[in-house]
Write a protein that holds these residues in place. Structure first.
Motif: not given
Ligand SMILES: Nc1ncnc2c1ncn2[C@@H]1O[C@H](COP(=O)(O)OP(=O)(O)OP(=O)(O)O)[C@@H](O)[C@H]1O
Ligand SMILES: [Mg+2]
Length: 162
Positions: A32, A35, A71, A23-30
């Protein structure tokens, strides 16, 4: 009936990803990118990974080659579980076991084609087998371009140097 050697070789796994997620980034800009991917790469075979642009092919290869962290899940090269390795040992494993041609070839611009070819061995402090290096260079049709820097090479030549 004799056992075919190709059958036993084909069953050996060179690299394996199990339940791999990235998973790159967090929150709204995340994003996957991977998977829960499980895949075996067997010895003595070519494997092609195909899929639409942005589907995670490069990410999978970077994670399986120990070039990027993941991750969750696990990656094995031969018998070695990558998550157990400290940075130094991961570097050694990459140098000794993995050859990688990047999508953007990542040649060092200040080095000649020849210097780029022998760079991993130079860093490792090892002498190249001259005959073998010459054989590979001839096979790839690079002998006339060894003194050139990457910007003076065609895309295909850069790819073959890589
Ligand atoms: N450093 C990053 N930060 C955030 N998102 C990223 C990063 N690198 C890749 N991604 C995203 O992860 C997804 C997978 O990217 P990846 O480069 O693995 O795709 P690909 O299958 O190799 O695509 P292509 O065929 O275009 O080379 C894409 O949606 C991409 O935008
Ligand atoms: Mg890619």
């Amino acid at each position: 009936m004799t056992t075919s050697p190709t059958v036993s070789r084909a069953t050996a796994v060179a690299a394996r990803a199990t339940d791999l997620s990235k998973v790159y980034g967090h929150g709204e800009t995340q994003v996957v990118a991977l998977d829960h991917v499980t895949v075996d790469f067997r010895q003595g075979e070519f494997t092609a990974i195909m899929g639409p642009s942005g589907s995670g092919k490069s990410t999978l290869m970077h994670c399986v080659a120990g070039l990027d962290s993941f991750s969750s899940g696990s990656v094995r090269i031969g018998e070695t579980e990558l998550s157990t390795l400290k940075d130094k040992h991961l570097t050694q494993l990459r140098r000794d076991k993995i050859g990688f041609i990047f999508q953007a070839f990542n040649l060092l611009p200040t080095l000649t084609a020849m210097e780029n070819i022998t760079l991993p061995m130079d860093i490792a402090g090892r002498k190249a087998d001259k005959q073998w290096v010459q054989q590979v260079i001839d096979m790839l049709g690079l002998s006339g371009r060894l003194g050139h820097r990457p910007t003076e090479l065609s895309g295909g030549q850069q790819q073959r140097v890589a």
